[in-house]
Design a protein around this motif. Sequence first.
Motif, PDB file in Angstrom:
ATOM      1  N   ARG A 103       0.845  -1.189   0.000  1.00  0.00           N
ATOM      2  CA  ARG A 103       0.000   0.000   0.000  1.00  0.00           C
ATOM      3  C   ARG A 103       0.884   1.244   0.000  1.00  0.00           C
ATOM      4  O   ARG A 103       2.014   1.202   0.500  1.00  0.00           O
ATOM      5  CB  ARG A 103      -0.923  -0.023   1.213  1.00  0.00           C
ATOM      6  N   PRO A 104       0.430   2.340  -0.566  1.00  0.00           N
ATOM      7  CA  PRO A 104       1.255   3.558  -0.567  1.00  0.00           C
ATOM      8  C   PRO A 104       1.699   3.919   0.855  1.00  0.00           C
ATOM      9  O   PRO A 104       0.891   3.917   1.791  1.00  0.00           O
ATOM     10  CB  PRO A 104       0.312   4.626  -1.142  1.00  0.00           C
ATOM     11  N   GLY A 105       2.976   4.201   1.016  1.00  0.00           N
ATOM     12  CA  GLY A 105       3.504   4.563   2.316  1.00  0.00           C
ATOM     13  C   GLY A 105       3.838   3.389   3.219  1.00  0.00           C
ATOM     14  O   GLY A 105       4.418   3.572   4.299  1.00  0.00           O
ATOM     15  N   GLU A 106       3.483   2.178   2.807  1.00  0.00           N
ATOM     16  CA  GLU A 106       3.759   0.999   3.631  1.00  0.00           C
ATOM     17  C   GLU A 106       5.252   0.678   3.632  1.00  0.00           C
ATOM     18  O   GLU A 106       5.923   0.797   2.599  1.00  0.00           O
ATOM     19  CB  GLU A 106       2.984  -0.209   3.110  1.00  0.00           C
ATOM     20  N   VAL A 107       5.763   0.245   4.764  1.00  0.00           N
ATOM     21  CA  VAL A 107       7.133  -0.234   4.878  1.00  0.00           C
ATOM     22  C   VAL A 107       7.092  -1.750   5.051  1.00  0.00           C
ATOM     23  O   VAL A 107       6.385  -2.259   5.926  1.00  0.00           O
ATOM     24  CB  VAL A 107       7.871   0.409   6.064  1.00  0.00           C
ATOM     25  N   GLN A 108       7.821  -2.452   4.200  1.00  0.00           N
ATOM     26  CA  GLN A 108       7.972  -3.892   4.333  1.00  0.00           C
ATOM     27  C   GLN A 108       9.440  -4.232   4.536  1.00  0.00           C
ATOM     28  O   GLN A 108      10.328  -3.521   4.064  1.00  0.00           O
ATOM     29  CB  GLN A 108       7.445  -4.629   3.092  1.00  0.00           C
ATOM     30  N   ARG A 109       9.663  -5.337   5.228  1.00  0.00           N
ATOM     31  CA  ARG A 109      11.019  -5.866   5.394  1.00  0.00           C
ATOM     32  C   ARG A 109      11.165  -7.085   4.484  1.00  0.00           C
ATOM     33  O   ARG A 109      10.404  -8.042   4.589  1.00  0.00           O
ATOM     34  CB  ARG A 109      11.276  -6.287   6.831  1.00  0.00           C
ATOM     35  N   TRP A 110      12.143  -7.032   3.598  1.00  0.00           N
ATOM     36  CA  TRP A 110      12.413  -8.148   2.698  1.00  0.00           C
ATOM     37  C   TRP A 110      13.708  -8.829   3.116  1.00  0.00           C
ATOM     38  O   TRP A 110      14.763  -8.188   3.184  1.00  0.00           O
ATOM     39  CB  TRP A 110      12.551  -7.676   1.260  1.00  0.00           C
ATOM     40  N   ARG A 111      13.620 -10.114   3.424  1.00  0.00           N
ATOM     41  CA  ARG A 111      14.810 -10.934   3.642  1.00  0.00           C
ATOM     42  C   ARG A 111      15.170 -11.548   2.290  1.00  0.00           C
ATOM     43  O   ARG A 111      14.459 -12.429   1.798  1.00  0.00           O
ATOM     44  CB  ARG A 111      14.532 -12.035   4.662  1.00  0.00           C
ATOM     45  N   ILE A 112      16.247 -11.075   1.680  1.00  0.00           N
ATOM     46  CA  ILE A 112      16.612 -11.497   0.331  1.00  0.00           C
ATOM     47  C   ILE A 112      17.809 -12.436   0.403  1.00  0.00           C
ATOM     48  O   ILE A 112      18.831 -12.116   1.016  1.00  0.00           O
ATOM     49  CB  ILE A 112      16.945 -10.296  -0.568  1.00  0.00           C
ATOM     50  N   LEU A 113      17.680 -13.590  -0.212  1.00  0.00           N
ATOM     51  CA  LEU A 113      18.731 -14.606  -0.265  1.00  0.00           C
ATOM     52  C   LEU A 113      19.066 -14.903  -1.716  1.00  0.00           C
ATOM     53  O   LEU A 113      18.167 -15.241  -2.493  1.00  0.00           O
ATOM     54  CB  LEU A 113      18.247 -15.885   0.436  1.00  0.00           C
ATOM     55  N   ASN A 114      20.344 -14.746  -2.093  1.00  0.00           N
ATOM     56  CA  ASN A 114      20.776 -15.184  -3.422  1.00  0.00           C
ATOM     57  C   ASN A 114      21.196 -16.644  -3.305  1.00  0.00           C
ATOM     58  O   ASN A 114      22.309 -16.947  -2.904  1.00  0.00           O
ATOM     59  CB  ASN A 114      21.922 -14.338  -3.962  1.00  0.00           C
ATOM     60  N   ALA A 115      20.282 -17.534  -3.651  1.00  0.00           N
ATOM     61  CA  ALA A 115      20.548 -18.970  -3.620  1.00  0.00           C
ATOM     62  C   ALA A 115      20.880 -19.499  -4.997  1.00  0.00           C
ATOM     63  O   ALA A 115      20.811 -20.707  -5.240  1.00  0.00           O
ATOM     64  CB  ALA A 115      19.338 -19.716  -3.047  1.00  0.00           C
ATOM     65  N   GLY A 116      21.255 -18.614  -5.923  1.00  0.00           N
ATOM     66  CA  GLY A 116      21.676 -19.048  -7.242  1.00  0.00           C
ATOM     67  C   GLY A 116      22.949 -19.879  -7.161  1.00  0.00           C
ATOM     68  O   GLY A 116      23.779 -19.676  -6.282  1.00  0.00           O
ATOM     69  N   TYR A 117      23.091 -20.781  -8.105  1.00  0.00           N
ATOM     70  CA  TYR A 117      24.231 -21.697  -8.055  1.00  0.00           C
ATOM     71  C   TYR A 117      25.525 -21.068  -8.564  1.00  0.00           C
ATOM     72  O   TYR A 117      26.606 -21.608  -8.322  1.00  0.00           O
ATOM     73  CB  TYR A 117      23.927 -22.963  -8.858  1.00  0.00           C
ATOM     74  N   GLN A 118      25.458 -19.888  -9.224  1.00  0.00           N
ATOM     75  CA  GLN A 118      26.676 -19.426  -9.886  1.00  0.00           C
ATOM     76  C   GLN A 118      26.874 -17.925  -9.949  1.00  0.00           C
ATOM     77  O   GLN A 118      28.000 -17.462  -9.847  1.00  0.00           O
ATOM     78  CB  GLN A 118      26.718 -19.988 -11.319  1.00  0.00           C
ATOM     79  N   ASP A 119      25.834 -17.111 -10.066  1.00  0.00           N
ATOM     80  CA  ASP A 119      26.032 -15.735 -10.520  1.00  0.00           C
ATOM     81  C   ASP A 119      25.561 -14.668  -9.545  1.00  0.00           C
ATOM     82  O   ASP A 119      24.612 -14.859  -8.782  1.00  0.00           O
ATOM     83  CB  ASP A 119      25.311 -15.531 -11.856  1.00  0.00           C
ATOM     84  N   ASP A 120      26.228 -13.504  -9.636  1.00  0.00           N
ATOM     85  CA  ASP A 120      25.812 -12.313  -8.916  1.00  0.00           C
ATOM     86  C   ASP A 120      24.504 -11.788  -9.515  1.00  0.00           C
ATOM     87  O   ASP A 120      24.190 -12.021 -10.686  1.00  0.00           O
ATOM     88  CB  ASP A 120      26.862 -11.205  -9.034  1.00  0.00           C
ATOM     89  N   MET A 121      23.782 -11.030  -8.701  1.00  0.00           N
ATOM     90  CA  MET A 121      22.603 -10.323  -9.197  1.00  0.00           C
ATOM     91  C   MET A 121      22.665  -8.883  -8.699  1.00  0.00           C
ATOM     92  O   MET A 121      22.888  -8.646  -7.514  1.00  0.00           O
ATOM     93  CB  MET A 121      21.310 -10.984  -8.725  1.00  0.00           C
ATOM     94  N   LEU A 122      22.483  -7.943  -9.604  1.00  0.00           N
ATOM     95  CA  LEU A 122      22.467  -6.520  -9.274  1.00  0.00           C
ATOM     96  C   LEU A 122      20.999  -6.097  -9.188  1.00  0.00           C
ATOM     97  O   LEU A 122      20.301  -5.987 -10.185  1.00  0.00           O
ATOM     98  CB  LEU A 122      23.196  -5.708 -10.344  1.00  0.00           C
ATOM     99  N   LEU A 123      20.526  -5.862  -7.965  1.00  0.00           N
ATOM    100  CA  LEU A 123      19.110  -5.619  -7.712  1.00  0.00           C
ATOM    101  C   LEU A 123      18.780  -4.139  -7.801  1.00  0.00           C
ATOM    102  O   LEU A 123      19.451  -3.298  -7.183  1.00  0.00           O
ATOM    103  CB  LEU A 123      18.724  -6.140  -6.329  1.00  0.00           C
ATOM    104  N   VAL A 124      17.718  -3.815  -8.544  1.00  0.00           N
ATOM    105  CA  VAL A 124      17.247  -2.440  -8.708  1.00  0.00           C
ATOM    106  C   VAL A 124      15.726  -2.471  -8.654  1.00  0.00           C
ATOM    107  O   VAL A 124      15.089  -3.244  -9.382  1.00  0.00           O
ATOM    108  CB  VAL A 124      17.701  -1.836 -10.051  1.00  0.00           C
ATOM    109  N   LEU A 125      15.133  -1.635  -7.794  1.00  0.00           N
ATOM    110  CA  LEU A 125      13.679  -1.510  -7.717  1.00  0.00           C
ATOM    111  C   LEU A 125      13.286  -0.141  -8.266  1.00  0.00           C
ATOM    112  O   LEU A 125      13.705   0.897  -7.742  1.00  0.00           O
ATOM    113  CB  LEU A 125      13.207  -1.664  -6.267  1.00  0.00           C
TER     114      LEU A 125
END
Length: 543
Positions: free
Chosen positions: A294-316
């Motif tokens: 919802r507009p103005g809502e704050v969420q906490r995201w626990r992000i795990l890179n469980a990929g087998y090989q590569d980096d990920m550059l995250l952009v929202l």
Amino acid sequence: MQQGPEDSHAILTTAVEKKLSRRQLFDGGVGLGALLLSGRAAGADHSHHSTHGQHAPHAHTGHGHMDMSPTLGKVQDKRAPAMDQPLLEPEVRRSVNGVLDTSLRMAYAYRYVGGVRLYVRSYEGTSPGPTFRVKPGDTMRLKLINDLPPNRDAMPADMSRPHQFNNTNFHFHGAHVSPSGIADNVMRSMAPGNTYNVEIKIPPDHTRGTYWYHPHHHGSADVQMSSGMLGAIVVEGDFADVPEIAAAKERLLVLTQVVHDAHGMIENFETLFPETATRFLAVNGQRRPMISMRPGEVQRWRILNAGYQDDMLLVLDKHDLHAVAYDGIQLGAVEPLKQILIAPGQRVDVLVRAGAAGTYELNAAPYDQGHPSPTGTLARVVVSGAPLDMNLPRALPRPPLESIKASEITHRRTVVFSATAPEADAAGHWQEFGFFIDGKKFDPRRIDHRVKLGAVEEWKIINTHEHDDHVFHIHTNPFEVVSVNGKPLAVPQWRDTVIVERQGGEVVFRSRFLDFTGIFMLHCHMMNHEEMGMMQTVEVYKP
């Protein structure tokens, strides 16, 4: 460049921003995550390829319990829509009265991901596997049921050749726990057709945060992890006294790389080794799911890179990602970042404050790690409904681990990552490549480093490989990064996994080897590289 807490980490950002400018990618700051950070299927057909009988997945055995939403509790026998469905989170199993007592079954299962039907190895018929939620001082008691079929190949003379894909074991990534006996012991070999007990005692003073589990049997770990055999572990209690974080809705995002052969399987190493093998990216075993806010809502995201090989550059799109923890270790200040680079094995906890109503993409943007990292839309954030008036925290508590002073150091050592490749690199067969640490391939019969219990050491990790960055990870004890590429950090940072850039890149860290003796591993967490020899043993001994 973002202004604020991450300014003290300008050294970390420089190398990554240099890479980004070469590709003319972004104008925003990358911040600390650039270098130090430098699924469950939408539908599952629970048919199993096994010669050892059918075991129903066990939720618990009396001392733990699981949470399962009605949606996840149903076995879906029809193809789920390929994309754009609401984000589903894995089943949750919690400790009760200080014990998480449960089972974990490994078997082949059909899964549908992004409209693709896969037949791959899995935990409990899903990917990710169940999320374990525990507290400091708890005991994890797992019954691992290996219902995979017998191996079809014999043990090779060269241990650096991937082999016997149905042997397995269990690793609690990032945990400060015993590496011996039936605890977090990756030297164990769990053969098909058998059941094994794992018991891990979590210290009462363990750091609270986001961790994960996966197989770590040399020869088969890469194939099993790329199939989706992995899951999150949350050690609860971090930021409990920060009201803005405690009020935020929590989400788990397990990022994986979907890879398969023409039959929707992973049965040969050739399926994994080409740098362009990844078909697409997934979150919690879904392709491009929707996250509602919802507009103005704050969420906490626990992000795990469980990929087998590569980096990920995250952009929202049009949003900052406010980092509050890396690798399960709380930060002392919020870091607002335009983008975060997260390597395989790493975790980042971020706060997201939703903007105006609309749809925003969470993307894996292009990144040069010596070869192009996989790109694409990971998820879509749909902001709608009545606004909420929620705030980000202005301050965070003191970090849980004390910094290591130079005067504490009892020993220093250097570790060198290197590799060889055929002249026609892009066309080379995987057997033409070699991956080494200190000029040697992994040998489980050899002890590469001996460390006295109680030692405080400073390590320099150097990457001489011309073509690829590498991702250093060590088990059992976290480490504090103090310099990168010869430049000290204004504020050292605690991690358990770190990117070491190619062509002479170096990372210097300090670590306290406390509490536990035994043998554990250091390795590259790009699993193709580990499987082909880029791993060493460490023995901590009591004098």
